[in-house]
Design a protein around this motif. Structure first.
Motif, PDB file in Angstrom:
ATOM      1  N   CYS A 177       0.699  -1.346   0.072  1.00 34.30           N
ATOM      2  CA  CYS A 177      -0.023   0.114  -0.042  1.00 34.30           C
ATOM      3  C   CYS A 177       0.867   1.262  -0.033  1.00 34.30           C
ATOM      4  CB  CYS A 177      -1.083   0.129   1.266  1.00 34.30           C
ATOM      5  SG  CYS A 177      -0.213   0.164   2.731  1.00 34.30           S
ATOM      6  N   THR A 178       2.048   1.137  -0.165  1.00 30.63           N
ATOM      7  CA  THR A 178       3.248   2.435  -0.167  1.00 30.63           C
ATOM      8  C   THR A 178       2.954   3.072  -1.216  1.00 30.63           C
ATOM      9  OG1 THR A 178       4.864   0.973  -1.146  1.00 30.63           O
ATOM     10  CG2 THR A 178       4.642   0.713   1.333  1.00 30.63           C
ATOM     11  N   ASN A 179       3.277   4.471  -1.040  1.00 30.88           N
ATOM     12  CA  ASN A 179       3.413   5.304  -2.268  1.00 30.88           C
ATOM     13  C   ASN A 179       4.903   5.987  -2.286  1.00 30.88           C
ATOM     14  OD1 ASN A 179       0.787   5.092  -3.627  1.00 30.88           O
ATOM     15  ND2 ASN A 179       0.140   6.126  -1.819  1.00 30.88           N
ATOM     16  N   ALA A 180       5.762   5.791  -3.387  1.00 35.21           N
ATOM     17  CA  ALA A 180       6.992   6.399  -3.487  1.00 35.21           C
ATOM     18  C   ALA A 180       6.755   7.864  -4.038  1.00 35.21           C
ATOM     19  CB  ALA A 180       7.882   5.417  -4.223  1.00 35.21           C
ATOM     20  N   VAL A 181       6.638   8.688  -3.383  1.00 31.27           N
ATOM     21  CA  VAL A 181       6.115   9.896  -3.975  1.00 31.27           C
ATOM     22  C   VAL A 181       7.030  11.216  -3.248  1.00 31.27           C
ATOM     23  CG1 VAL A 181       4.449  11.799  -4.320  1.00 31.27           C
ATOM     24  CG2 VAL A 181       3.899   9.579  -4.268  1.00 31.27           C
ATOM     25  N   GLY A 182       7.652  11.948  -3.894  1.00 32.16           N
ATOM     26  CA  GLY A 182       8.477  12.974  -3.741  1.00 32.16           C
ATOM     27  C   GLY A 182       8.082  14.187  -3.924  1.00 32.16           C
ATOM     28  N   PRO A 183       8.973  15.421  -3.604  1.00 31.88           N
ATOM     29  CA  PRO A 183       8.504  16.572  -3.995  1.00 31.88           C
ATOM     30  C   PRO A 183       7.697  16.925  -5.264  1.00 31.88           C
ATOM     31  CG  PRO A 183      10.885  16.602  -3.306  1.00 31.88           C
ATOM     32  CD  PRO A 183      10.364  15.198  -3.503  1.00 31.88           C
ATOM     33  N   GLY A 184       6.757  17.808  -5.131  1.00 28.21           N
ATOM     34  CA  GLY A 184       6.061  18.000  -6.563  1.00 28.21           C
ATOM     35  C   GLY A 184       5.068  16.652  -6.965  1.00 28.21           C
ATOM     36  N   ALA A 185       4.876  15.947  -5.896  1.00 25.51           N
ATOM     37  CA  ALA A 185       3.917  14.806  -6.256  1.00 25.51           C
ATOM     38  C   ALA A 185       4.588  13.815  -7.239  1.00 25.51           C
ATOM     39  CB  ALA A 185       2.617  14.932  -6.375  1.00 25.51           C
ATOM     40  N   ARG A 186       6.010  13.643  -7.602  1.00 31.20           N
ATOM     41  CA  ARG A 186       6.390  12.910  -8.407  1.00 31.20           C
ATOM     42  C   ARG A 186       7.036  11.609  -7.950  1.00 31.20           C
ATOM     43  NH1 ARG A 186       6.174  15.911 -12.891  1.00 31.20           N
ATOM     44  NH2 ARG A 186       6.829  17.984 -12.710  1.00 31.20           N
ATOM     45  N   LEU A 187       6.760  10.608  -8.578  1.00 25.02           N
ATOM     46  CA  LEU A 187       7.194   9.278  -8.354  1.00 25.02           C
ATOM     47  C   LEU A 187       8.622   9.115  -7.966  1.00 25.02           C
ATOM     48  CD1 LEU A 187       4.655   6.892 -10.397  1.00 25.02           C
ATOM     49  CD2 LEU A 187       4.852   7.154  -8.041  1.00 25.02           C
ATOM     50  N   THR A 188       9.204   8.827  -6.915  1.00 22.00           N
ATOM     51  CA  THR A 188      10.722   8.480  -6.683  1.00 22.00           C
ATOM     52  C   THR A 188      11.126   7.072  -7.170  1.00 22.00           C
ATOM     53  OG1 THR A 188      10.288   7.949  -4.393  1.00 22.00           O
ATOM     54  CG2 THR A 188      10.567  10.355  -4.980  1.00 22.00           C
ATOM     55  N   VAL A 189      10.139   6.307  -7.105  1.00 22.61           N
ATOM     56  CA  VAL A 189      10.080   4.640  -7.802  1.00 22.61           C
ATOM     57  C   VAL A 189       9.108   4.639  -8.828  1.00 22.61           C
ATOM     58  CG1 VAL A 189      10.369   2.233  -7.165  1.00 22.61           C
ATOM     59  CG2 VAL A 189      11.232   4.011  -5.598  1.00 22.61           C
ATOM     60  N   PRO A 190       9.613   4.246  -9.941  1.00 18.15           N
ATOM     61  CA  PRO A 190       8.520   4.302 -10.917  1.00 18.15           C
ATOM     62  C   PRO A 190       7.628   2.989 -10.984  1.00 18.15           C
ATOM     63  CG  PRO A 190      10.545   3.992 -12.125  1.00 18.15           C
ATOM     64  CD  PRO A 190      10.988   4.396 -10.426  1.00 18.15           C
ATOM     65  N   ASP A 191       8.088   1.890 -10.306  1.00 20.44           N
ATOM     66  CA  ASP A 191       7.166   0.745 -10.337  1.00 20.44           C
ATOM     67  C   ASP A 191       7.540   0.120  -9.078  1.00 20.44           C
ATOM     68  OD1 ASP A 191       5.694  -1.281 -11.065  1.00 20.44           O
ATOM     69  OD2 ASP A 191       6.623  -1.598 -12.982  1.00 20.44           O
ATOM     70  N   GLN A 192       7.196   0.716  -8.309  1.00 22.69           N
ATOM     71  CA  GLN A 192       7.450   0.206  -6.610  1.00 22.69           C
ATOM     72  C   GLN A 192       7.012  -1.416  -6.482  1.00 22.69           C
ATOM     73  OE1 GLN A 192       9.177   1.639  -4.376  1.00 22.69           O
ATOM     74  NE2 GLN A 192       7.967   1.023  -2.229  1.00 22.69           N
ATOM     75  N   ALA A 193       5.673  -1.710  -6.698  1.00 14.96           N
ATOM     76  CA  ALA A 193       5.288  -2.949  -6.465  1.00 14.96           C
ATOM     77  C   ALA A 193       6.335  -4.107  -7.248  1.00 14.96           C
ATOM     78  CB  ALA A 193       4.042  -3.070  -7.066  1.00 14.96           C
ATOM     79  N   ALA A 194       6.604  -3.893  -8.436  1.00 13.82           N
ATOM     80  CA  ALA A 194       7.309  -4.552  -9.182  1.00 13.82           C
ATOM     81  C   ALA A 194       8.745  -4.690  -8.614  1.00 13.82           C
ATOM     82  CB  ALA A 194       7.375  -4.149 -10.571  1.00 13.82           C
ATOM     83  N   GLY A 195       9.293  -3.901  -8.033  1.00  9.83           N
ATOM     84  CA  GLY A 195      10.618  -4.142  -7.366  1.00  9.83           C
ATOM     85  C   GLY A 195      10.210  -4.776  -5.964  1.00  9.83           C
ATOM     86  N   ILE A 196       9.259  -4.660  -5.326  1.00 12.42           N
ATOM     87  CA  ILE A 196       8.828  -5.434  -4.325  1.00 12.42           C
ATOM     88  C   ILE A 196       8.772  -6.932  -4.857  1.00 12.42           C
ATOM     89  CG2 ILE A 196       7.212  -6.072  -2.575  1.00 12.42           C
ATOM     90  CD1 ILE A 196       6.563  -2.877  -2.412  1.00 12.42           C
ATOM     91  N   ALA A 197       8.496  -7.231  -6.000  1.00 12.67           N
ATOM     92  CA  ALA A 197       8.102  -8.715  -6.358  1.00 12.67           C
ATOM     93  C   ALA A 197       9.315  -9.323  -6.599  1.00 12.67           C
ATOM     94  CB  ALA A 197       7.140  -8.566  -7.528  1.00 12.67           C
ATOM     95  N   LEU A 198      10.213  -8.366  -7.080  1.00  9.02           N
ATOM     96  CA  LEU A 198      11.699  -9.052  -7.524  1.00  9.02           C
ATOM     97  C   LEU A 198      12.311  -9.189  -6.100  1.00  9.02           C
ATOM     98  CD1 LEU A 198      12.940  -6.482 -10.077  1.00  9.02           C
ATOM     99  CD2 LEU A 198      12.455  -8.980 -10.636  1.00  9.02           C
ATOM    100  N   SER A 199      12.171  -8.708  -4.911  1.00 11.41           N
ATOM    101  CA  SER A 199      12.794  -8.886  -3.790  1.00 11.41           C
ATOM    102  C   SER A 199      12.308 -10.084  -2.912  1.00 11.41           C
ATOM    103  CB  SER A 199      12.886  -7.539  -2.947  1.00 11.41           C
ATOM    104  OG  SER A 199      13.451  -6.539  -3.366  1.00 11.41           O
ATOM    105  N   ALA A 200      11.079 -10.071  -3.093  1.00 15.39           N
ATOM    106  CA  ALA A 200      10.176 -11.343  -2.356  1.00 15.39           C
ATOM    107  C   ALA A 200       9.720 -12.110  -3.628  1.00 15.39           C
ATOM    108  CB  ALA A 200       9.048 -10.541  -1.702  1.00 15.39           C
ATOM    109  N   LYS A 201      10.650 -12.901  -4.120  1.00 10.52           N
ATOM    110  CA  LYS A 201      10.305 -13.753  -5.321  1.00 10.52           C
ATOM    111  C   LYS A 201       9.259 -14.646  -5.200  1.00 10.52           C
ATOM    112  CE  LYS A 201      14.877 -12.953  -7.416  1.00 10.52           C
ATOM    113  NZ  LYS A 201      16.274 -13.279  -7.605  1.00 10.52           N
ATOM    114  N   ASP A 202       9.200 -15.336  -4.097  1.00  6.20           N
ATOM    115  CA  ASP A 202       8.084 -16.129  -3.995  1.00  6.20           C
ATOM    116  C   ASP A 202       6.917 -15.855  -3.316  1.00  6.20           C
ATOM    117  OD1 ASP A 202       9.770 -18.304  -5.440  1.00  6.20           O
ATOM    118  OD2 ASP A 202      10.910 -18.354  -3.613  1.00  6.20           O
ATOM    119  N   ALA A 203       6.629 -14.660  -3.211  1.00 13.33           N
ATOM    120  CA  ALA A 203       5.605 -13.997  -2.430  1.00 13.33           C
ATOM    121  C   ALA A 203       4.427 -13.648  -3.669  1.00 13.33           C
ATOM    122  CB  ALA A 203       5.600 -12.669  -1.594  1.00 13.33           C
TER     123      ALA A 203
END
Length: 198
Positions: free
Chosen positions: A83-109
């Protein structure tokens, strides 16, 4: 259902409290154990909560996601809700695809993106209803994981929307950033999406 929550901030407390009230077993892992205990008497380490949960809500600051997922250890077979949001100043995404990055880290989840489009006060409502319509909650992930999270959405009094696979989560993250930018500029973002004619 045994629900683990990573984090003890507003989202963790709001969703965790609602799910506990609906009869789920809620357990919390957080750096601040005292705040975690305010959400649930069942408090443990990242790995302990991961091991004993069926579903895990990842509700930590976006900058801490990678560290927390690594500390959780083996997440095989777990439904991991981002449910996270990687948002920085100016409502800009600091990570363009947060969920995909999590899936790479938690490969079998089974990573699912959900609950990231609304402010925390919405999740404290019982139930979140606007103009007589229950809040609709888009969910991105595998069909089985979406089905599991859909039941948790219904427990909040909301309507689950299957928004497709995890590859579509980046669209939901971008939508969030775009809409937040409109709100910050004082616009009525909700007016961009009128209801379908009946």
């Amino acid at each position: 259902m045994r629900i683990g929550i990573f984090g003890a901030g507003g989202m963790a407390a709001a969703l965790g409290g609602q799910w506990a009230a609906a009869g789920h077993e809620v357990m919390v892992a957080a750096r601040d154990q005292a705040k975690a205990a305010e959400i649930s008497p069942k408090v443990g380490t990242w790995s302990e909560i991961a091991r004993t949960s069926e579903v895990i809500l990842l509700a930590v600051p976006a900058a801490s996601v990678a560290e927390v997922v690594a500390a959780a250890g083996d997440l095989s077979g777990k439904v991991l809700i981002d449910c996270t949001n990687a948002v920085g100043p100016g409502a800009r995404l600091t990570v363009p695809d947060q969920a995909a990055g999590i899936a790479l880290s938690a490969k079998d989840a089974h990573v699912v993106k959900a609950f990231n489009l609304c402010a925390v006060d919405v999740w404290r409502m019982t139930p979140p209803v606007f103009g007589g319509r229950p809040l609709a909650v888009p969910i991105c992930g595998s069909p089985e994981a979406v089905a599991t999270v859909s039941s948790l959405v219904r427990d909040l009094g909301c309507t689950p929307l299957n928004a497709g696979g995890l590859d579509r989560a980046k669209l939901m993250e971008a939508t969030m950033a775009f809409m937040v930018g409109l709100w910050f500029d004082g616009h009525d973002a909700q007016a961009c999406f009128p209801p379908l004619p009946v």
